[in-house]
Motif scaffolding. Structure first.
Motif, PDB file in Angstrom:
ATOM      1  N   LEU A 348       0.824  -1.209   0.000  1.00 46.56           N
ATOM      2  CA  LEU A 348       0.000   0.000   0.000  1.00 46.56           C
ATOM      3  C   LEU A 348       0.860   1.261   0.000  1.00 46.56           C
ATOM      4  N   ALA A 349       1.966   1.229   0.736  1.00 48.99           N
ATOM      5  CA  ALA A 349       2.856   2.398   0.768  1.00 48.99           C
ATOM      6  C   ALA A 349       3.423   2.686  -0.609  1.00 48.99           C
ATOM      7  N   VAL A 350       3.831   1.636  -1.332  1.00 44.99           N
ATOM      8  CA  VAL A 350       4.384   1.829  -2.673  1.00 44.99           C
ATOM      9  C   VAL A 350       3.312   2.339  -3.626  1.00 44.99           C
ATOM     10  N   LEU A 351       2.105   1.779  -3.546  1.00 42.29           N
ATOM     11  CA  LEU A 351       1.026   2.214  -4.433  1.00 42.29           C
ATOM     12  C   LEU A 351       0.666   3.680  -4.199  1.00 42.29           C
ATOM     13  N   LYS A 352       0.618   4.089  -2.951  1.00 44.99           N
ATOM     14  CA  LYS A 352       0.321   5.493  -2.648  1.00 44.99           C
ATOM     15  C   LYS A 352       1.393   6.400  -3.231  1.00 44.99           C
ATOM     16  N   ALA A 353       2.649   5.995  -3.074  1.00 47.40           N
ATOM     17  CA  ALA A 353       3.736   6.807  -3.615  1.00 47.40           C
ATOM     18  C   ALA A 353       3.664   6.864  -5.131  1.00 47.40           C
ATOM     19  N   TRP A 354       3.364   5.737  -5.754  1.00 48.02           N
ATOM     20  CA  TRP A 354       3.294   5.674  -7.214  1.00 48.02           C
ATOM     21  C   TRP A 354       2.148   6.534  -7.744  1.00 48.02           C
ATOM     22  N   ASP A 355       1.104   6.645  -6.941  1.00 43.73           N
ATOM     23  CA  ASP A 355      -0.040   7.455  -7.362  1.00 43.73           C
ATOM     24  C   ASP A 355       0.144   8.929  -7.032  1.00 43.73           C
ATOM     25  N   GLY A 356       1.293   9.288  -6.458  1.00 38.65           N
ATOM     26  CA  GLY A 356       1.598  10.703  -6.254  1.00 38.65           C
ATOM     27  C   GLY A 356       1.296  11.249  -4.885  1.00 38.65           C
ATOM     28  N   THR A 357       1.004  10.368  -3.908  1.00 38.00           N
ATOM     29  CA  THR A 357       0.658  10.870  -2.574  1.00 38.00           C
ATOM     30  C   THR A 357       1.845  10.773  -1.624  1.00 38.00           C
ATOM     31  N   CYS A 358       3.018  11.187  -2.065  1.00 38.88           N
ATOM     32  CA  CYS A 358       4.184  11.218  -1.179  1.00 38.88           C
ATOM     33  C   CYS A 358       5.087  12.370  -1.599  1.00 38.88           C
ATOM     34  N   SER A 359       6.010  12.721  -0.710  1.00 35.64           N
ATOM     35  CA  SER A 359       6.966  13.774  -1.008  1.00 35.64           C
ATOM     36  C   SER A 359       7.997  13.274  -2.013  1.00 35.64           C
ATOM     37  N   PRO A 360       8.419  14.113  -2.951  1.00 39.32           N
ATOM     38  CA  PRO A 360       9.452  13.688  -3.916  1.00 39.32           C
ATOM     39  C   PRO A 360      10.799  13.397  -3.256  1.00 39.32           C
ATOM     40  N   ASP A 361      10.966  13.809  -1.988  1.00 35.26           N
ATOM     41  CA  ASP A 361      12.211  13.556  -1.273  1.00 35.26           C
ATOM     42  C   ASP A 361      12.182  12.248  -0.481  1.00 35.26           C
ATOM     43  N   GLU A 362      11.025  11.610  -0.400  1.00 36.36           N
ATOM     44  CA  GLU A 362      10.913  10.376   0.378  1.00 36.36           C
ATOM     45  C   GLU A 362      11.531   9.211  -0.383  1.00 36.36           C
ATOM     46  N   LEU A 363      12.338   8.404   0.310  1.00 30.81           N
ATOM     47  CA  LEU A 363      13.022   7.286  -0.323  1.00 30.81           C
ATOM     48  C   LEU A 363      12.264   5.987  -0.123  1.00 30.81           C
ATOM     49  N   PHE A 364      12.286   5.145  -1.150  1.00 34.90           N
ATOM     50  CA  PHE A 364      11.733   3.803  -1.088  1.00 34.90           C
ATOM     51  C   PHE A 364      12.773   2.827  -1.628  1.00 34.90           C
ATOM     52  N   SER A 365      12.808   1.648  -1.074  1.00 33.81           N
ATOM     53  CA  SER A 365      13.690   0.603  -1.592  1.00 33.81           C
ATOM     54  C   SER A 365      12.850  -0.366  -2.413  1.00 33.81           C
ATOM     55  N   MET A 366      13.207  -0.517  -3.694  1.00 34.06           N
ATOM     56  CA  MET A 366      12.458  -1.393  -4.583  1.00 34.06           C
ATOM     57  C   MET A 366      13.407  -2.189  -5.456  1.00 34.06           C
ATOM     58  N   GLY A 367      13.020  -3.421  -5.738  1.00 30.48           N
ATOM     59  CA  GLY A 367      13.777  -4.228  -6.672  1.00 30.48           C
ATOM     60  C   GLY A 367      13.451  -3.817  -8.095  1.00 30.48           C
ATOM     61  N   VAL A 368      14.422  -3.267  -8.794  1.00 28.90           N
ATOM     62  CA  VAL A 368      14.209  -2.780 -10.163  1.00 28.90           C
ATOM     63  C   VAL A 368      15.332  -3.292 -11.055  1.00 28.90           C
ATOM     64  N   LEU A 369      15.068  -3.256 -12.347  1.00 24.14           N
ATOM     65  CA  LEU A 369      16.119  -3.604 -13.295  1.00 24.14           C
ATOM     66  C   LEU A 369      17.196  -2.537 -13.215  1.00 24.14           C
ATOM     67  N   CYS A 370      18.421  -2.949 -12.909  1.00 25.95           N
ATOM     68  CA  CYS A 370      19.494  -1.988 -12.634  1.00 25.95           C
ATOM     69  C   CYS A 370      19.652  -0.984 -13.765  1.00 25.95           C
ATOM     70  N   PRO A 371      19.727   0.314 -13.433  1.00 26.81           N
ATOM     71  CA  PRO A 371      19.754   1.366 -14.455  1.00 26.81           C
ATOM     72  C   PRO A 371      21.123   1.629 -15.048  1.00 26.81           C
ATOM     73  N   GLY A 372      22.046   0.677 -14.960  1.00 28.20           N
ATOM     74  CA  GLY A 372      23.364   0.857 -15.556  1.00 28.20           C
ATOM     75  C   GLY A 372      24.345   1.599 -14.684  1.00 28.20           C
ATOM     76  N   GLU A 373      24.009   1.779 -13.414  1.00 33.13           N
ATOM     77  CA  GLU A 373      24.902   2.466 -12.489  1.00 33.13           C
ATOM     78  C   GLU A 373      25.578   1.448 -11.559  1.00 33.13           C
ATOM     79  N   TYR A 374      26.544   1.914 -10.804  1.00 35.23           N
ATOM     80  CA  TYR A 374      27.241   1.125  -9.792  1.00 35.23           C
ATOM     81  C   TYR A 374      27.978  -0.076 -10.400  1.00 35.23           C
ATOM     82  N   ASN A 375      28.262  -0.025 -11.711  1.00 38.74           N
ATOM     83  CA  ASN A 375      28.997  -1.093 -12.399  1.00 38.74           C
ATOM     84  C   ASN A 375      28.308  -2.449 -12.304  1.00 38.74           C
ATOM     85  N   LEU A 376      26.985  -2.431 -12.246  1.00 42.91           N
ATOM     86  CA  LEU A 376      26.229  -3.682 -12.153  1.00 42.91           C
ATOM     87  C   LEU A 376      25.933  -4.226 -13.542  1.00 42.91           C
TER      88      LEU A 376
END
Length: 436
Positions: A348-376
């Protein structure tokens, strides 16, 4: 007061006769009340079987009449069918019905036409509604019962006026799905448009806007599992398909809150790196604490870095990391409901954030396809820190990633490569929206 319920096939002449006789009694007797239930012919048998099973009745044919016993604390007493109702009216009210057969047939035909017109009107009304389609796979998972009431509240999707909920169970437990559907409809939420149940993969995820996967079927290489993976791949892309580490995140916050003697909600911006179903690392470089009772105090909005308060680096790097792992294992093994609660809360926390009900400065940890950073390496799904802005997530890249953390990430990536299939995490969220 006599309260009767008359139910029958809309094209049944006997139902028409019972209906007209009951109308006559209701108009002439102040304490006689009726409720009519007209069922389309092709739906009658299923409705009859379901009603009889629910009430423990035995009845065949149309119509069926019962007396409501709400005032006496009961749900209803079956009277019987056509002949039983006529006999009851004759014995109790001295009223009989001598309706000609032709007239009965005409009334039955009018009833059927009226029902068909109502069906057409309802279909037209439904076609004008554009609901948000939410699919829950493995809907009989305990997490699902905790999710559904919150998904239907205006808090999660405040800009949505209607929600169509699709309950999927690929094990084929239709009876369990029917009970869950009934329980969901009984919630009487304003946003609920309809609930449908599904057991067929070929029909799964049609018109899906949000898909919540509560399954664990990614580690199997069977033909059925491969079909499931291809099905999901066809409806999602790498930016819409994510796994959530929110449960781990919250467990880490709970341990920190106990150490700092604050509430769990007063710890923010904890980062989970790695394979959330295997090896992971809790990073506190951005973690903040509010309302900490220390030498420096401020108003409610004042916060301090956790690392500035907890100076024991050894505890943070060893004992704390072990405590998070132990807490996850304890929650999973001792209390399935507790695990379901934290899982539902994270989704529910992730869905609320995805729908725009959170601060743009709030951090979430999610498993995502690595964006080409950190030499992964490419094609690896790891938990990373992300933020949400305008309905989109993006990886947070302006962080300090030292050599030790980079080595950890490489180890986590190698661990994932060795798994039979990526994405073996318990809880997966897919958001399919054109603007995502």
């Amino acid at each position: 007061m006599a309260k009767f319920v008359l139910a029958g096939r809309s094209d049944c002449p006997h139902y028409a006769r019972v209906e007209l006789l009951a109308d006559c009694l209701q108009s002439s007797l102040p304490d006689f009340r009726i409720t009519k239930i007209s069922i389309l012919p092709h739906e009658w048998q299923e409705w009859l079987d379901s009603t009889c099973n629910r009430n423990g009745w035995i009845h065949e044919g149309s119509p069926m009449v019962w007396r409501e016993l709400v005032d006496q604390g009961g749900t209803g007493m079956l009277l019987g069918g056509f002949s039983d109702f006529l006999e009851h009216c004759k014995d109790y009210y001295s009223v009989t019905s001598d309706m000609p057969a032709d007239f009965m047939l005409n009334v039955a035909a009018e009833n059927l036409e009226t029902m068909m017109n109502l069906v057409v009107e309802e279909q037209h009304r439904v076609s004008l509604i554009k609901p948000l389609h939410i699919w829950i796979s493995s809907a009989l998972n305990p997490t699902s019962s905790l999710l559904i009431p919150n998904l239907l509240s205006a808090e999660v999707f405040p800009h949505v006026s209607a929600i169509s909920l699709h309950l999927l169970d690929l094990e084929g437990n239709e009876e369990g799905l029917r009970w869950l559907k009934m329980e969901t409809e009984d919630l009487a939420h304003r946003q609920l448009h309809q609930v449908t149940i599904h057991t067929d993969l070929e029909q799964a995820f049609q018109e899906a806007d949000v898909i919540l996967l509560l399954d664990e079927w990614w580690a199997d290489d069977s033909d059925e599992e491969m079909r499931r993976k291809r099905k999901l791949k066809a409806i999602s892309d790498s930016h819409q398909f994510v796994t959530m580490a929110t449960q781990l995140d919250n467990e880490a916050k709970a341990i920190l809150a106990k150490e700092l003697r604050v509430r769990t909600s007063e710890i923010t911006n904890v980062i989970v790196w790695g394979n959330i179903s295997g090896s992971f690392y809790i990073d506190l470089q951005c973690a903040m604490v509010f309302n900490y009772d220390g030498p420096i105090k401020g108003p409610a909005f004042f916060s301090q870095k956790v690392q500035h308060i907890l100076h024991d680096r050894k505890w943070l790097e060893t004992d704390f990391q072990d405590l998070v792992r132990c807490q996850r294992a304890a929650v999973s093994s001792k209390s399935l409901r507790a695990a379901a609660m934290t899982t539902a809360n994270g989704i529910l926390a992730v869905l609320k954030a995805w729908d725009g009900t959170c601060s743009p400065d709030e951090l979430f940890s999610m498993g995502v396809l690595c964006p080409g950073e950190y030499n992964l390496p490419d094609g690896v799904v790891l938990s990373l820190p992300v933020t949400f802005t305008d309905g989109k997530w993006s990886a947070l890249l302006d962080l300090t990633v030292g050599e030790e953390l980079r080595e950890r990430l490489q180890l986590y990536a190698n661990e994932l490569k060795q798994e039979k299939a990526l994405g073996s995490e318990n809880d997966t969220i897919v958001l399919n929206k054109e603007d995502s």
